[in-house]
Scaffold this motif. Sequence first.
Motif, mmCIF file in Angstrom:
data_model
loop_
_atom_site.group_PDB
_atom_site.id
_atom_site.type_symbol
_atom_site.label_atom_id
_atom_site.label_comp_id
_atom_site.label_asym_id
_atom_site.label_seq_id
_atom_site.Cartn_x
_atom_site.Cartn_y
_atom_site.Cartn_z
ATOM 1 N N GLU A 1 0.900 -1.312 -0.049
ATOM 2 C CA GLU A 1 0.046 -0.036 -0.012
ATOM 3 C C GLU A 1 0.869 1.266 -0.204
ATOM 4 N N ARG A 2 2.112 1.312 0.535
ATOM 5 C CA ARG A 2 2.990 2.547 0.803
ATOM 6 C C ARG A 2 3.667 2.731 -0.504
ATOM 7 N N LEU A 3 3.887 1.559 -1.184
ATOM 8 C CA LEU A 3 4.679 1.590 -2.830
ATOM 9 C C LEU A 3 3.365 2.180 -3.767
ATOM 10 N N ARG A 4 2.154 1.566 -3.400
ATOM 11 C CA ARG A 4 1.159 2.082 -4.148
ATOM 12 C C ARG A 4 1.031 3.522 -4.015
ATOM 13 N N GLU A 5 1.018 4.060 -2.917
ATOM 14 C CA GLU A 5 0.798 5.728 -2.621
ATOM 15 C C GLU A 5 1.978 6.282 -3.334
ATOM 16 N N LEU A 6 3.218 5.769 -3.287
ATOM 17 C CA LEU A 6 4.123 6.547 -3.820
ATOM 18 C C LEU A 6 4.095 6.603 -5.306
ATOM 19 N N ARG A 7 3.699 5.468 -6.141
ATOM 20 C CA ARG A 7 3.403 5.449 -7.192
ATOM 21 C C ARG A 7 2.345 6.310 -7.703
ATOM 22 N N ARG A 8 1.174 6.397 -6.834
ATOM 23 C CA ARG A 8 0.024 7.226 -7.311
ATOM 24 C C ARG A 8 0.632 8.872 -7.383
ATOM 25 N N ASP A 9 1.293 9.176 -6.206
ATOM 26 C CA ASP A 9 1.915 10.433 -6.263
ATOM 27 C C ASP A 9 2.800 10.857 -7.461
ATOM 28 N N LEU A 10 3.576 10.013 -7.959
ATOM 29 C CA LEU A 10 4.557 10.152 -9.025
ATOM 30 C C LEU A 10 3.725 10.462 -10.250
ATOM 31 N N PHE B 1 5.086 1.807 -12.726
ATOM 32 C CA PHE B 1 5.035 0.483 -12.350
ATOM 33 C C PHE B 1 4.014 -0.428 -12.242
ATOM 34 N N SER B 2 3.922 -1.707 -12.646
ATOM 35 C CA SER B 2 2.559 -2.388 -12.536
ATOM 36 C C SER B 2 2.609 -2.858 -11.082
ATOM 37 N N ASP B 3 1.318 -3.395 -10.739
ATOM 38 C CA ASP B 3 1.188 -4.052 -9.503
ATOM 39 C C ASP B 3 2.030 -5.354 -9.275
ATOM 40 N N LYS B 4 2.325 -6.022 -10.298
ATOM 41 C CA LYS B 4 3.125 -7.040 -10.256
ATOM 42 C C LYS B 4 4.642 -6.661 -10.065
ATOM 43 N N THR B 5 4.979 -5.708 -10.457
ATOM 44 C CA THR B 5 6.402 -5.037 -9.953
ATOM 45 C C THR B 5 6.603 -4.678 -8.677
ATOM 46 N N LEU B 6 5.236 -4.005 -8.128
ATOM 47 C CA LEU B 6 5.304 -3.612 -6.805
ATOM 48 C C LEU B 6 5.365 -4.742 -5.636
ATOM 49 N N TYR B 7 4.536 -5.893 -6.079
ATOM 50 C CA TYR B 7 4.681 -6.938 -5.333
ATOM 51 C C TYR B 7 6.067 -7.760 -5.443
ATOM 52 N N SER B 8 6.796 -7.559 -6.508
ATOM 53 C CA SER B 8 8.074 -8.247 -6.794
ATOM 54 C C SER B 8 8.965 -7.738 -5.854
ATOM 55 N N MET B 9 8.965 -6.191 -5.788
ATOM 56 C CA MET B 9 9.637 -5.559 -4.944
ATOM 57 C C MET B 9 9.513 -5.947 -3.439
ATOM 58 N N CYS B 10 8.216 -6.136 -2.833
ATOM 59 C CA CYS B 10 7.842 -6.500 -1.587
ATOM 60 C C CYS B 10 8.604 -7.978 -1.360
ATOM 61 N N GLU B 11 8.545 -8.878 -2.508
ATOM 62 C CA GLU B 11 9.128 -10.160 -2.087
ATOM 63 C C GLU B 11 10.632 -10.210 -2.184
ATOM 64 N N LEU B 12 11.287 -9.366 -2.964
ATOM 65 C CA LEU B 12 12.845 -9.453 -3.206
ATOM 66 C C LEU B 12 13.561 -8.215 -2.202
ATOM 67 N N MET B 13 12.804 -7.157 -1.882
ATOM 68 C CA MET B 13 13.224 -6.297 -0.796
ATOM 69 C C MET B 13 14.653 -5.827 -1.150
ATOM 70 N N PRO B 14 14.814 -5.335 -2.506
ATOM 71 C CA PRO B 14 16.302 -5.003 -2.855
ATOM 72 C C PRO B 14 16.657 -3.933 -1.905
ATOM 73 N N THR B 15 17.918 -3.589 -1.631
ATOM 74 C CA THR B 15 18.645 -2.702 -0.810
ATOM 75 C C THR B 15 19.663 -1.690 -1.565
ATOM 76 N N SER B 16 19.550 -2.128 -2.951
ATOM 77 C CA SER B 16 20.551 -1.270 -3.845
ATOM 78 C C SER B 16 19.968 -0.969 -5.228
ATOM 79 N N LEU B 17 20.477 0.008 -5.849
ATOM 80 C CA LEU B 17 20.070 0.088 -7.214
ATOM 81 C C LEU B 17 20.301 -1.270 -8.091
ATOM 82 N N THR B 18 21.677 -1.690 -7.774
ATOM 83 C CA THR B 18 21.924 -2.846 -8.445
ATOM 84 C C THR B 18 20.932 -4.032 -8.290
ATOM 85 N N GLU B 19 20.277 -4.248 -7.020
ATOM 86 C CA GLU B 19 19.555 -5.290 -6.596
ATOM 87 C C GLU B 19 18.170 -4.879 -7.266
#
Length: 583
Positions: free
Chosen positions: A517-526, A538-556
């Motif tokens: 929901e927080r990622l979706r709020e940022l996406r809506r503002d942008l 970004f699609s919902d699928k990409t946001l779900y993928s972020m939640c799952e992978l939890m990248p900590t850097s731009l490379t990740e």
Amino acid sequence: MQPQTVLKEKFGYDQFRQGQSEVIESVLAGDNVLAIMPTGGGKSLCYQIPALILPGLTLVISPLISLMKDQVDALNENGIAATFINSTLDYFEVQERLNQAAQGAVKLLYVSPERLDSEQFLSDLAGLKIDLIAIDEAHCISQWGHDFRPSYLRLTDTIQRVQSQPTIIALTATATSQVATDIMQRLSIQREVKTGFSRENLAFQVVKNQNSDRYLLDYLKINRQKAGIIYASTRKEVERLTKLIEKAKLPVAMYHGGLNEMVRRQNQEDFLYDRKPIMVATNAFGMGIDKSNVRFVVHAQIPGSLEAYYQEAGRAGRDGLPSEAILLFRQNDVQIQHFFIDQSEMDEEHKQREYAKLQEMTQYASTQQCLQQYIVNYFDDHCEPCGRCSNCLDTREEQDITIEAQKVLSCVKRMDQRFGKVLVAQVLTGSKNQKIMQFRFDELPTYGLLRGDSQKEVSGLIDYLVASGFLQPSSGQFPVLQLTAEGVAVLKGQTAVTRKMAVKVQKTLPEDNELFERLRELRRDLAEEQGVPPFVIFSDKTLYSMCELMPTSLTEMLDVKGVGESKLEKYGDLFLDVLNEAV
């Protein structure tokens, strides 16, 4: 540049989906191709990637203004030079965009088929080096298709006038074998790539014989915050349902041809930008709507054909996440579609085809076969039972209705198999109308045998017997009922007939967690800042993928599906901040 490299760098994906690589290789080899892929199967990439590899321009023929803008916005977000020409632009804007195309400043140019009717525009195109022509929603070119458009038919002549002799790619999600053959003949296509019609993430459901308004409101309340489309056949019903949903204090917009253009555009934007996630509409809305996070499509009234139904239902779950397609079936709604066919200006042969399609759609509503399998079979394809649809998951006990079925079948036989459903239902319920008295059907032993049921209930039972293969309707505007060999076996007591009854609303779509929901709020503002729909960021699928992978850097972050280099540069740090706060 290799297709795989373009896929990763520009679109952020590691692998092609089924059929994409085959289509792209054929296009790059200069072969004309017909690509038949389900909605959400990634048809757009089949011409967008070749467009970035071929030296010249790719001309995309697309049926709706809204689709053009969404596609161009999405391409521009990925750092790809694309533009469109349609009726929203004035003469000078059109000339400017044609100049950009001539100078090689854009790789993809989107236009409507009607634009190609203009001699002036064809003359302008003559000066461009066009390497590829992509025809989206290609079923519109076939008079056998469910959405035939005369302007598409003229494309055959138009394409021949393009001097650079470009490669042709035609794309559609819904084409029977007959429609596919027609498309290929008209566009001189030798190669067909068909990936199957099955949608792995889509759960189909039919709800009948109950209060559909109550069911709809219960469903919408259980699935608050989810985006969905509710289709109705008439403007009047769209307005009635919108008021019903507004009264329940749910955020809803509506769309039909009777609204002025400004209102339609505003309502469409409210839906695309997730301000009002529920859209009630006629079929004037939706073709080419690229909103990827539609979680459900409800048909409040039956559409005219399985092709139209699958096209519209397929707008749910374009991002590949679990989604639902629900048909609320009432027998009376079939008459609305009958009326549309009766009042149309089609010739008699075309009308007969439309009546047959409507009959097939009615049988879909009554079958107890896997719903996905039923649809796929209609398109001359095959799949195993899906295990997701309301029929596959139906745990209700079956009731033996052999006696009731025998009464119906006996009545059809005693009426010499020369009459349709309405009259058979009237005889069985003991109606005293003039026609029954005139034919002396009140003297039949089957007269009034189902007097305790309404004509509507008996009509529903007849539909079920047709869908189950015990009765066979003839073709045409006034189909008559005839017994099949299976129906005769029931009459003789050699086969039993069973049936299941009404369903309740259950929560089946997944819950969204707090981080999503927080990622979706940022996406809506942008999205609001940049004037584009949220799914373009970004699609919902990409946001779900972020939640799952939890990248900590731009490379990740580049490991997240849907994050290419252009979007990483624009948004990577902003989304990482939200993700890092959640750790």
